[in-house]
Motif scaffolding. Sequence first.
Motif: not given
Length: 318
Positions: A15-16, A18-19, A22-23, A294, A297-298, A301
């Motif tokens: 999941t990390a 994926i995020y 996408r970033a 998730c 990852a955020m 970022e």
Amino acid sequence: MYKTIVIGTGPAGLTAAIYLARANLNPLVIEGLQPGGQLTTTTEVENFPGFPEGILGPDLMGNMRKQAERFGAEFKNGWVESVDLSQRPFKLTVSGMGTLEAETVIISTGASARYLGIPGEQENVGRGVSTCATCDGFFFRGKKIVVVGGGDSAMEEASFLTRFASEVTVVHRRGELRASKIMQDRAKENPKVSWALNRTPLAVATDEQGAVKGLSVRNNETGEEELVEASGVFVAIGHTPNTGFLGGQITTDGNGYIAVRPGTTETNIPGVFACGDVQDTRYRQAISAAGTGCMAAMDAEKFLEGTMVHDWSESLDK
């Protein structure tokens, strides 16, 4: 040089990925010895949202990986032997790849369930042997179940499984339980729970068709071998977080789980984040692991953008 390296490919790591992909952060994901994590050893997964008919564990992990690859995540198979987190960029020594560098690191290496190491156990994981009552209890509705263990986890699993089973027998090699009194009392007051104490597990027994039929044990008082009949054997003797490769550079709790700041995935080292079972001592579910993936990852970022505002001296959540 990578902006982010994700270590581990369970629900949290994927999941990390994926995020991050996408970033447009082009993460590198190190797969480790068991790509896909513990769910690859599971058959049907019925409690992951979005799959009303259920989905096989390996298929779910395969779909997550394809989704991450679609957005540009890079995958490499290897084992992280050691890390140097003393300064950025962080350095990771990976088998077959040498030294890799990254501005941020997400640790999602999970926790390994402890097994008994007896005959018939590994051969029947996902086919009558389980380490997760929440995941697999439903499949044993109206059947007899054995829970092996004497701690709080075993008492919690036994009590939970009485929702489905006709009878739950707790097997423990000692005459006394290690669980807290409140957890013991809760299990002992449940009419569906029976006890086989002072029994040492010897083997998972199967019938002629290969289906689990019970747990072979030795009565420590008489020395005789007995069969505790059951269709399912749940091993509840704890988990071991996969953190040995960190060399003590990350703050952990007394059991080795990574400590994170409340409400975040931040560790004691700025730029290093932890998600999934490696930092979760309570839930240990695929969906909760994915949620923290998730978050990681955020968090990574925002750290890379320089917009993360935190007092890194705040206490950690452990």
